[in-house]
Design a protein around this motif. Structure first.
Motif, PDB file in Angstrom:
ATOM      1  N   PRO A  82      10.472  12.972 -11.181  1.00  0.00           N
ATOM      2  CA  PRO A  82      10.599  11.536 -10.926  1.00  0.00           C
ATOM      3  C   PRO A  82      10.386  11.085  -9.485  1.00  0.00           C
ATOM      4  O   PRO A  82       9.711  10.090  -9.245  1.00  0.00           O
ATOM      5  CB  PRO A  82      12.015  11.225 -11.401  1.00  0.00           C
ATOM      6  N   VAL A  83      10.928  11.794  -8.529  1.00  0.00           N
ATOM      7  CA  VAL A  83      10.792  11.327  -7.143  1.00  0.00           C
ATOM      8  C   VAL A  83       9.336  11.428  -6.676  1.00  0.00           C
ATOM      9  O   VAL A  83       8.833  10.546  -5.976  1.00  0.00           O
ATOM     10  CB  VAL A  83      11.777  12.059  -6.198  1.00  0.00           C
ATOM     11  N   LYS A  84       8.634  12.468  -7.086  1.00  0.00           N
ATOM     12  CA  LYS A  84       7.207  12.591  -6.734  1.00  0.00           C
ATOM     13  C   LYS A  84       6.375  11.566  -7.501  1.00  0.00           C
ATOM     14  O   LYS A  84       5.405  11.014  -6.960  1.00  0.00           O
ATOM     15  CB  LYS A  84       6.716  14.005  -6.996  1.00  0.00           C
ATOM     16  N   ALA A  85       6.733  11.304  -8.733  1.00  0.00           N
ATOM     17  CA  ALA A  85       6.042  10.278  -9.513  1.00  0.00           C
ATOM     18  C   ALA A  85       6.197   8.918  -8.831  1.00  0.00           C
ATOM     19  O   ALA A  85       5.226   8.158  -8.712  1.00  0.00           O
ATOM     20  CB  ALA A  85       6.580  10.232 -10.941  1.00  0.00           C
ATOM     21  N   LEU A  86       7.393   8.624  -8.374  1.00  0.00           N
ATOM     22  CA  LEU A  86       7.642   7.363  -7.670  1.00  0.00           C
ATOM     23  C   LEU A  86       6.803   7.299  -6.399  1.00  0.00           C
ATOM     24  O   LEU A  86       6.207   6.263  -6.096  1.00  0.00           O
ATOM     25  CB  LEU A  86       9.123   7.200  -7.342  1.00  0.00           C
ATOM     26  N   ARG A  87       6.738   8.378  -5.649  1.00  0.00           N
ATOM     27  CA  ARG A  87       5.941   8.432  -4.410  1.00  0.00           C
ATOM     28  C   ARG A  87       4.473   8.098  -4.714  1.00  0.00           C
ATOM     29  O   ARG A  87       3.859   7.283  -4.042  1.00  0.00           O
ATOM     30  CB  ARG A  87       6.061   9.824  -3.790  1.00  0.00           C
ATOM     31  N   HIS A  88       3.913   8.736  -5.744  1.00  0.00           N
ATOM     32  CA  HIS A  88       2.515   8.483  -6.111  1.00  0.00           C
ATOM     33  C   HIS A  88       2.325   7.044  -6.594  1.00  0.00           C
ATOM     34  O   HIS A  88       1.313   6.404  -6.294  1.00  0.00           O
ATOM     35  CB  HIS A  88       2.049   9.467  -7.186  1.00  0.00           C
ATOM     36  N   TRP A  89       3.288   6.535  -7.336  1.00  0.00           N
ATOM     37  CA  TRP A  89       3.184   5.168  -7.849  1.00  0.00           C
ATOM     38  C   TRP A  89       3.215   4.167  -6.696  1.00  0.00           C
ATOM     39  O   TRP A  89       2.450   3.210  -6.671  1.00  0.00           O
ATOM     40  CB  TRP A  89       4.304   4.897  -8.846  1.00  0.00           C
ATOM     41  N   LEU A  90       4.082   4.395  -5.724  1.00  0.00           N
ATOM     42  CA  LEU A  90       4.152   3.494  -4.571  1.00  0.00           C
ATOM     43  C   LEU A  90       2.849   3.518  -3.775  1.00  0.00           C
ATOM     44  O   LEU A  90       2.435   2.488  -3.236  1.00  0.00           O
ATOM     45  CB  LEU A  90       5.346   3.838  -3.687  1.00  0.00           C
ATOM     46  N   ASP A  91       2.198   4.670  -3.710  1.00  0.00           N
ATOM     47  CA  ASP A  91       0.877   4.730  -3.069  1.00  0.00           C
ATOM     48  C   ASP A  91      -0.110   3.830  -3.814  1.00  0.00           C
ATOM     49  O   ASP A  91      -0.923   3.138  -3.199  1.00  0.00           O
ATOM     50  CB  ASP A  91       0.349   6.165  -3.040  1.00  0.00           C
ATOM     51  N   ILE A  94       0.319   0.147  -2.994  1.00  0.00           N
ATOM     52  CA  ILE A  94      -0.343  -0.289  -1.755  1.00  0.00           C
ATOM     53  C   ILE A  94      -1.788  -0.693  -2.055  1.00  0.00           C
ATOM     54  O   ILE A  94      -2.259  -1.734  -1.598  1.00  0.00           O
ATOM     55  CB  ILE A  94      -0.292   0.827  -0.686  1.00  0.00           C
ATOM     56  N   ASP A  95      -2.496   0.119  -2.837  1.00  0.00           N
ATOM     57  CA  ASP A  95      -3.874  -0.215  -3.197  1.00  0.00           C
ATOM     58  C   ASP A  95      -3.918  -1.505  -4.023  1.00  0.00           C
ATOM     59  O   ASP A  95      -4.759  -2.374  -3.794  1.00  0.00           O
ATOM     60  CB  ASP A  95      -4.519   0.926  -3.990  1.00  0.00           C
ATOM     61  N   TYR A  96      -3.008  -1.619  -4.976  1.00  0.00           N
ATOM     62  CA  TYR A  96      -2.923  -2.820  -5.809  1.00  0.00           C
ATOM     63  C   TYR A  96      -2.634  -4.049  -4.938  1.00  0.00           C
ATOM     64  O   TYR A  96      -3.257  -5.097  -5.096  1.00  0.00           O
ATOM     65  CB  TYR A  96      -1.821  -2.622  -6.852  1.00  0.00           C
ATOM     66  N   ALA A  97      -1.699  -3.914  -4.013  1.00  0.00           N
ATOM     67  CA  ALA A  97      -1.304  -5.052  -3.183  1.00  0.00           C
ATOM     68  C   ALA A  97      -2.453  -5.535  -2.310  1.00  0.00           C
ATOM     69  O   ALA A  97      -2.597  -6.739  -2.073  1.00  0.00           O
ATOM     70  CB  ALA A  97      -0.089  -4.687  -2.339  1.00  0.00           C
ATOM     71  N   GLU A  98      -3.273  -4.605  -1.853  1.00  0.00           N
ATOM     72  CA  GLU A  98      -4.419  -5.011  -1.040  1.00  0.00           C
ATOM     73  C   GLU A  98      -5.383  -5.862  -1.859  1.00  0.00           C
ATOM     74  O   GLU A  98      -5.871  -6.887  -1.393  1.00  0.00           O
ATOM     75  CB  GLU A  98      -5.128  -3.773  -0.493  1.00  0.00           C
ATOM     76  N   ILE A  99      -5.633  -5.466  -3.080  1.00  0.00           N
ATOM     77  CA  ILE A  99      -6.520  -6.242  -3.954  1.00  0.00           C
ATOM     78  C   ILE A  99      -5.848  -7.556  -4.337  1.00  0.00           C
ATOM     79  O   ILE A  99      -6.479  -8.610  -4.360  1.00  0.00           O
ATOM     80  CB  ILE A  99      -6.902  -5.428  -5.206  1.00  0.00           C
ATOM     81  N   TRP A 164      -2.988  -4.496   7.834  1.00  0.00           N
ATOM     82  CA  TRP A 164      -2.636  -3.897   6.557  1.00  0.00           C
ATOM     83  C   TRP A 164      -2.865  -2.392   6.557  1.00  0.00           C
ATOM     84  O   TRP A 164      -1.990  -1.613   6.192  1.00  0.00           O
ATOM     85  CB  TRP A 164      -3.419  -4.560   5.423  1.00  0.00           C
ATOM     86  N   GLY A 165      -4.055  -1.971   6.963  1.00  0.00           N
ATOM     87  CA  GLY A 165      -4.422  -0.560   6.915  1.00  0.00           C
ATOM     88  C   GLY A 165      -3.514   0.342   7.730  1.00  0.00           C
ATOM     89  O   GLY A 165      -3.225   1.468   7.336  1.00  0.00           O
ATOM     90  N   SER A 166      -3.050  -0.139   8.857  1.00  0.00           N
ATOM     91  CA  SER A 166      -2.225   0.702   9.726  1.00  0.00           C
ATOM     92  C   SER A 166      -0.729   0.585   9.463  1.00  0.00           C
ATOM     93  O   SER A 166       0.024   1.478   9.828  1.00  0.00           O
ATOM     94  CB  SER A 166      -2.512   0.369  11.196  1.00  0.00           C
ATOM     95  N   ARG A 167      -0.290  -0.469   8.820  1.00  0.00           N
ATOM     96  CA  ARG A 167       1.151  -0.683   8.687  1.00  0.00           C
ATOM     97  C   ARG A 167       1.699  -0.624   7.261  1.00  0.00           C
ATOM     98  O   ARG A 167       2.875  -0.337   7.067  1.00  0.00           O
ATOM     99  CB  ARG A 167       1.516  -2.019   9.321  1.00  0.00           C
ATOM    100  N   ALA A 168       0.878  -0.900   6.256  1.00  0.00           N
ATOM    101  CA  ALA A 168       1.397  -0.999   4.885  1.00  0.00           C
ATOM    102  C   ALA A 168       1.976   0.326   4.392  1.00  0.00           C
ATOM    103  O   ALA A 168       3.098   0.355   3.874  1.00  0.00           O
ATOM    104  CB  ALA A 168       0.308  -1.497   3.937  1.00  0.00           C
ATOM    105  N   ARG A 169       1.246   1.421   4.533  1.00  0.00           N
ATOM    106  CA  ARG A 169       1.762   2.706   4.041  1.00  0.00           C
ATOM    107  C   ARG A 169       2.984   3.183   4.818  1.00  0.00           C
ATOM    108  O   ARG A 169       3.950   3.641   4.205  1.00  0.00           O
ATOM    109  CB  ARG A 169       0.664   3.760   4.028  1.00  0.00           C
ATOM    110  N   PRO A 170       2.993   3.096   6.145  1.00  0.00           N
ATOM    111  CA  PRO A 170       4.222   3.492   6.851  1.00  0.00           C
ATOM    112  C   PRO A 170       5.444   2.669   6.431  1.00  0.00           C
ATOM    113  O   PRO A 170       6.540   3.215   6.283  1.00  0.00           O
ATOM    114  CB  PRO A 170       3.877   3.270   8.331  1.00  0.00           C
TER     115      PRO A 170
END
Length: 186
Positions: A82-91, A94-99, A164-170
């Motif tokens: 679950p915790v790794k699944a959540l990590r991948h989903w949150l990644d 970020i892609d979804y939010a940019e679109i 966005w590119g430099s700050r969203a993922r951190p």
């Protein structure tokens, strides 16, 4: 050419158009249909047969991303703890939010408000599914819920496009670190 082959070609054209529009939105809020048709390798007539106007195309890109984000929650839980699944989903978020930013910037206010209203509950449900799985294994804090996490994530929308590119993922990493139990294996 047989009818099934034509239908397959039409479906492929539609997919290419959506992928081209998504790529264009990731680059700029100013999406031009002629550019999308060119990127997709289709004529303007094919584009307009699939999407009668710019709003219809952008709305479909948005809906498709929401559907993929919802489906990803279960798929990731089937593949990862679950915790790794959540990590991948949150990644993916970020892609979804940019679109999403590009779509919302390009649409009229009434159209984007309708899209956002219809996507909120499904996204919250997918996040709840991930959080509940993590809570059940003890890898996610028990005192958080999807509604609150989405409020935190909404602040990412305040980032300017150029940062966005430099700050969203951190910043999403900060949210993730706050969700995961500190003693959990990440």
């Amino acid at each position: 050419m047989s009818a099934p082959a034509r239908r397959r070609d039409a479906a492929q054209n539609r997919t290419r158009i959506l992928e081209a529009a998504r790529a264009a939105l990731a680059e700029s809020n100013h999406v031009h249909l002629n550019e999308i048709a060119k990127r997709a390798g289709v004529g303007r007539g094919t584009l307009y047969r699939n999407f009668p106007n710019r709003e219809a195309l952008l709305a479909e890109v948005y809906r498709r991303d929401v559907e993929e984000l919802m489906a990803a929650a279960s798929a990731l839980l089937a593949e990862y703890e679950p915790v790794k699944a959540l990590r991948h989903w949150l990644d993916r978020v970020i892609d979804y939010a940019e679109i999403k930013r590009g779509v919302l910037a390009a649409l009229e206010a009434a159209a984007w408000q309708d899209l956002a209203a219809h996507s909120h509950n499904p996204i919250e449900g997918a996040l709840d599914h991930l959080l509940d799985a993590g809570k059940a294994t003890g890898s996610i804090r028990a005192d958080v819920d999807a509604h609150g996490v989405l409020h935190l994530m909404a602040y990412l929308g305040r980032l300017d496009r150029d940062e966005w590119g430099s700050r969203a993922r951190p910043l999403m990493n900060v949210i993730f670190d706050g969700l995961a139990r500190q003693d959990a294996d990440r």
